[in-house]
Design a protein around this motif. Structure first.
Motif, mmCIF file in Angstrom:
data_model
loop_
_atom_site.group_PDB
_atom_site.id
_atom_site.type_symbol
_atom_site.label_atom_id
_atom_site.label_comp_id
_atom_site.label_asym_id
_atom_site.label_seq_id
_atom_site.Cartn_x
_atom_site.Cartn_y
_atom_site.Cartn_z
ATOM 1 N N LEU A 358 1.013 -1.260 0.459
ATOM 2 C CA LEU A 358 -0.084 -0.329 0.499
ATOM 3 C C LEU A 358 0.766 0.886 -0.150
ATOM 4 O O LEU A 358 1.038 2.511 -0.688
ATOM 5 C CB LEU A 358 -0.619 -0.060 0.896
ATOM 6 N N MET A 359 1.540 1.095 0.855
ATOM 7 C CA MET A 359 2.723 2.474 0.501
ATOM 8 C C MET A 359 3.504 2.666 -0.307
ATOM 9 O O MET A 359 3.163 3.833 -0.885
ATOM 10 C CB MET A 359 3.963 2.303 2.110
ATOM 11 N N ARG A 360 3.926 1.688 -0.834
ATOM 12 C CA ARG A 360 4.182 1.627 -2.721
ATOM 13 C C ARG A 360 3.351 2.294 -3.706
ATOM 14 O O ARG A 360 3.678 2.867 -4.554
ATOM 15 C CB ARG A 360 4.826 0.323 -3.083
ATOM 16 N N SER A 361 1.793 1.850 -3.040
ATOM 17 C CA SER A 361 0.697 2.151 -4.004
ATOM 18 C C SER A 361 0.052 3.930 -4.191
ATOM 19 O O SER A 361 -0.295 4.476 -4.066
ATOM 20 C CB SER A 361 -0.394 1.560 -4.161
ATOM 21 N N GLY A 362 1.191 4.154 -2.679
ATOM 22 C CA GLY A 362 0.451 5.744 -2.286
ATOM 23 C C GLY A 362 -0.078 5.872 -1.203
ATOM 24 O O GLY A 362 -0.585 7.137 -0.912
ATOM 25 N N GLN A 363 -0.839 4.622 -0.777
ATOM 26 C CA GLN A 363 -2.013 4.585 -0.215
ATOM 27 C C GLN A 363 -1.266 4.730 1.529
ATOM 28 O O GLN A 363 -1.600 3.289 2.319
ATOM 29 C CB GLN A 363 -3.063 3.705 0.064
ATOM 30 N N VAL A 364 -0.821 5.905 1.531
ATOM 31 C CA VAL A 364 -0.089 6.475 3.271
ATOM 32 C C VAL A 364 -0.814 5.309 4.701
ATOM 33 O O VAL A 364 -0.223 5.182 5.202
ATOM 34 C CB VAL A 364 0.706 7.898 3.166
ATOM 35 N N THR A 365 -1.652 6.065 4.713
ATOM 36 C CA THR A 365 -2.764 6.351 5.635
ATOM 37 C C THR A 365 -2.860 4.366 6.500
ATOM 38 O O THR A 365 -2.727 3.829 6.951
ATOM 39 C CB THR A 365 -3.952 7.302 5.767
ATOM 40 N N GLU A 366 -3.636 3.568 5.166
ATOM 41 C CA GLU A 366 -4.477 2.783 5.205
ATOM 42 C C GLU A 366 -2.471 1.499 5.329
ATOM 43 O O GLU A 366 -2.407 0.199 6.024
ATOM 44 C CB GLU A 366 -4.574 1.767 4.207
ATOM 45 N N ALA A 367 -1.064 2.005 4.420
ATOM 46 C CA ALA A 367 -0.154 1.260 4.414
ATOM 47 C C ALA A 367 -0.209 2.058 6.200
ATOM 48 O O ALA A 367 0.729 0.346 6.594
ATOM 49 C CB ALA A 367 0.954 2.004 4.367
ATOM 50 N N LYS A 368 0.460 1.949 6.699
ATOM 51 C CA LYS A 368 0.585 3.228 8.452
ATOM 52 C C LYS A 368 0.151 2.169 8.852
ATOM 53 O O LYS A 368 0.717 1.717 10.181
ATOM 54 C CB LYS A 368 0.731 4.261 8.575
ATOM 55 N N SER A 369 -1.365 1.802 8.641
ATOM 56 C CA SER A 369 -2.134 1.268 9.780
ATOM 57 C C SER A 369 -1.362 -0.338 9.514
ATOM 58 O O SER A 369 -1.444 -1.147 10.957
ATOM 59 C CB SER A 369 -3.633 1.782 9.605
ATOM 60 N N TYR A 374 1.323 -4.905 12.142
ATOM 61 C CA TYR A 374 2.920 -5.707 12.025
ATOM 62 C C TYR A 374 3.845 -5.838 13.848
ATOM 63 O O TYR A 374 3.885 -6.570 14.321
ATOM 64 C CB TYR A 374 3.452 -5.584 11.215
ATOM 65 N N LEU A 375 4.152 -4.406 13.431
ATOM 66 C CA LEU A 375 5.008 -4.307 14.485
ATOM 67 C C LEU A 375 4.005 -4.402 16.143
ATOM 68 O O LEU A 375 4.619 -5.193 17.069
ATOM 69 C CB LEU A 375 5.406 -2.718 14.711
ATOM 70 N N ARG A 376 2.892 -4.713 16.262
ATOM 71 C CA ARG A 376 2.415 -4.815 17.334
ATOM 72 C C ARG A 376 2.492 -6.808 17.466
ATOM 73 O O ARG A 376 2.660 -7.048 18.650
ATOM 74 C CB ARG A 376 1.016 -3.984 17.471
ATOM 75 N N LEU A 377 2.256 -6.735 16.656
ATOM 76 C CA LEU A 377 2.102 -8.544 16.542
ATOM 77 C C LEU A 377 3.565 -8.842 16.673
ATOM 78 O O LEU A 377 3.400 -9.908 17.704
ATOM 79 C CB LEU A 377 1.289 -9.049 15.134
ATOM 80 N N LEU A 390 9.975 3.582 8.754
ATOM 81 C CA LEU A 390 9.216 3.728 7.299
ATOM 82 C C LEU A 390 8.182 4.467 7.730
ATOM 83 O O LEU A 390 7.325 5.640 7.034
ATOM 84 C CB LEU A 390 8.636 3.118 6.890
ATOM 85 N N LEU A 391 7.376 4.042 8.879
ATOM 86 C CA LEU A 391 6.191 4.870 9.470
ATOM 87 C C LEU A 391 6.210 6.079 9.697
ATOM 88 O O LEU A 391 5.207 7.089 10.072
ATOM 89 C CB LEU A 391 5.693 4.058 10.919
#
Lengths: 393, 194
Positions: A358-369, A374-377, A390-391
């Motif tokens: 998503l980040m590479r597609s430019g959908q930054v908000t969804e990417a960050k979520s 991932y980092l939480r898990l 990256l975040l």
């Protein structure tokens, strides 16, 4: 034109394969077997000594997969194919190389590459290949080949006929070079194919599996070529210097022989899936890093046609699309990661891949979520700091 | 006639020199890997004539099997990291637009698996860093090549600058050699400029 010809011949194969079996004849009789065979002549003793030395190297190789259950499973398939009495003395070494190959040393050591385990679809197909290798051993092909041409230093490789399928350049391949004495002639290959078929005929597996492998190999080679925008070219007859019959040739004569001796009815597809389940993610991860988009798509499709699109398969497909990284690939990748999560793929890496796509597609908000999830898990992930960076970008 | 012969032999000599390995003395080095990369090593290195790719330069101390620093100097979008050994049957992955720093270790791993037959390779630790003032990634890895089955470790820094990939790696056998020279590499990395 060529494609038409291939189709016509494949149809002929299918026709042969499914035509009513002719009366069983003595083609199913197996040759007598001598347990605990010891080399008898100077030539043979020399070969066994070399093979023993190779096997010691192989035993200590870091590339050998030592998982007890997987090794026991592959051995069981070999035993079910060639029979309990024959298989006992064989040592199987499963080596992590993502290409289709198996080989047999004259002293009874068998090498199986993980790429073979990823490609065969049932115990019957695996048994057909293992049986073929075992047949070389039982027929003492190495010895005969050695006597025929002492200077032979060429390489045994199923790969040599598969050419386009494999990404692995075997010329540098030490594991294969170890087998440098163990090259068989085309006649011997055919002999081994047909003895392998006899093993299958005497087992609970259907003999047609042997022919099916070669059809799938041709289809995969076509898919690889198409994925690379190259022409596929099957060869219809083996060249003078080829040591294996062509795939097409094999598919035809194996199907013909199979129609005469059908063997059992159960290819044990589900059993096979269960047998390699633990290692499927590793085999897939090795395969998708080979930059063979078309061939891998074909393989994944084959696996999915047998087991459905499982989380493992969807995740592997997503990773491959993300790796190629065209804008359209990134959209597909994000979709496949989401599908994998829906299909019950629980590893946090799916969130990672989703976020990165998503980040590479430019959908930054969804990417960050997704990345935050991932980092939480997986707070201790080896790339946690890089992802956190990256975040923060 | 004689003059021509002399000129020719001189030309051959020059050509031979140009393609030989050469000593890298401590001090500023510019245009590494035919790019804007520069560094200021504090120890001696040897530059190998073998390059491995259009945008690649290799330095070593004892030989590239024992300690090897590879500079990838600005690989543009659409190009592979290394010169492809078999473009038809084993094409390498290409640098693509919008790659993230986490894609740098991934493209290195895939290229190695295909070209160097590293059947077993893992990316171990990834963290952010700066390369010559640009945002980048520092990562460690380990791998076994199929031809010698030696367990090697690697450490690298990489960054995308203007859609070009800059990457500097250090690789050595895990036993003895990696630890012996890794500090020289780390010193080198601190002096990198783009």
């Amino acid at each position: 034109m060529k494609a038409l010809l291939v189709r016509a011949i494949l149809a002929a194969v299918a026709a042969v394969a499914f035509s009513p079996a002719s009366a069983q004849n003595n083609t199913t009789a197996l040759p007598p077997y001598v347990p605990a065979y010891e080399p008898r002549t100077v030539d043979e003793r020399g070969q066994w000594m070399e093979a023993d030395e190779d096997e010691r190297t192989l035993r200590d190789s870091p590339l050998v997969i030592r998982d007890e259950a997987l090794n026991a499973y592959v051995k069981r398939v070999l035993c079910s194919t060639v029979g309990q009495d024959r298989c006992q003395g064989v040592r199987i070494y499963i080596v992590e190389v993502p290409a289709l190959n198996a080989s047999m040393r004259p002293n009874g050591a068998m090498v199986v590459w993980t790429g073979l385990l990823l490609r065969v679809r049932s115990e019957a197909e695996l048994g057909a290949v293992l049986g073929h290798e075992f047949a070389h051993f039982e027929l003492r092909h190495t010895l005969n080949a050695f006597k025929r041409a002492r200077s032979t230093t060429d390489v045994l490789a199923w790969l040599s006929v598969l050419g386009g399928i494999s990404n692995t350049d075997t010329s540098m391949n030490r594991l294969l070079l170890i087998g440098s004495f163990y090259r068989f002639s085309r006649d011997q290959e055919k002999e081994a194919d047909l003895l392998s078929l006899k093993y299958l005929a005497a087992s609970s597996y259907p003999t047609i599996a042997a022919s099916q492998i070669w059809q799938h190999m041709m289809e995969e080679a076509d898919a690889t070529a198409a994925g690379r925008k190259q022409k596929s070219h099957h060869r219809y007859s083996a060249g003078f210097f080829d040591d294996h019959p062509t795939d097409l040739n094999r598919a035809v004569y194996l199907a013909e022989a199979a129609s005469k001796a059908k063997g059992g009815n159960d290819p044990a597809t589900a059993g096979y899936q269960a047998g390699i389940a633990k290692f499927l993610p590793l085999f897939l991860a090795d395969q998708i890093k080979l930059n063979d988009f078309g061939g891998t798509e074909y393989l994944l499709g084959q696996l999915a046609s047998a087991a459905g699109w499982t989380g493992d398969l969807l995740f592997a497909r997503a990773e491959m699309y993300r790796m190629r990284g065209n804008p359209r690939d990134l959209v597909s990748a994000a979709q496949f990661y989401s599908d994998a999560i829906k299909a019950g793929y629980t590893a946090p890496e799916a969130r990672r891949g989703l976020g990165l796509s998503l980040m590479r597609s430019g959908q930054v908000t969804e990417a960050k979520s997704a990345l935050t999830e991932y980092l939480r898990l997986r707070p201790d992930a080896s790339d946690a700091k890089a992802i956190a960076a990256l975040l923060a970008y | 006639m004689n003059k021509t012969a002399v000129t020719l032999s001189l030309a051959v000599l020059l050509a031979t020199n140009a393609s030989a390995n050469s000593l890298i003395s401590p001090g500023p080095q510019s245009k590494i890997a035919r790019s804007s990369l520069s560094a200021n090593p504090s120890t001696e290195w040897n530059r190998l004539s073998e390059r491995g790719g259009k945008n690649v330069e290799i330095w070593t101390i004892d030989g590239d099997e024992l300690n090897k620093v590879t500079f990838f100097g600005g690989v543009p979008v659409g190009e592979p990291l290394l010169k492809e050994a078999d473009k038809k049957h084993a094409p390498l992955p290409r640098v693509t637009a919008n790659m993230l720093i986490t894609d740098i270790p991934a493209i290195l791993e895939s290229s190695y698996r295909i070209q160097l037959h590293t059947m077993r390779m893992s990316i171990d630790n990834q963290e952010p860093t700066t390369v010559g003032g640009h945002k980048g990634i520092k990562f460690t890895y380990s791998f076994v090549r199929e031809d010698d089955e030696v367990e090697r470790k690697g450490e690298a820094v990489g960054a995308f600058v203007g859609d070009r990939l800059y990457l500097v790696t250090y690789e050595a056998p895990a036993i003895n050699f990696f630890d012996k020279d890794v500090d020289k590499f780390r010193q080198l990395v601190t002096t990198l400029k783009l």
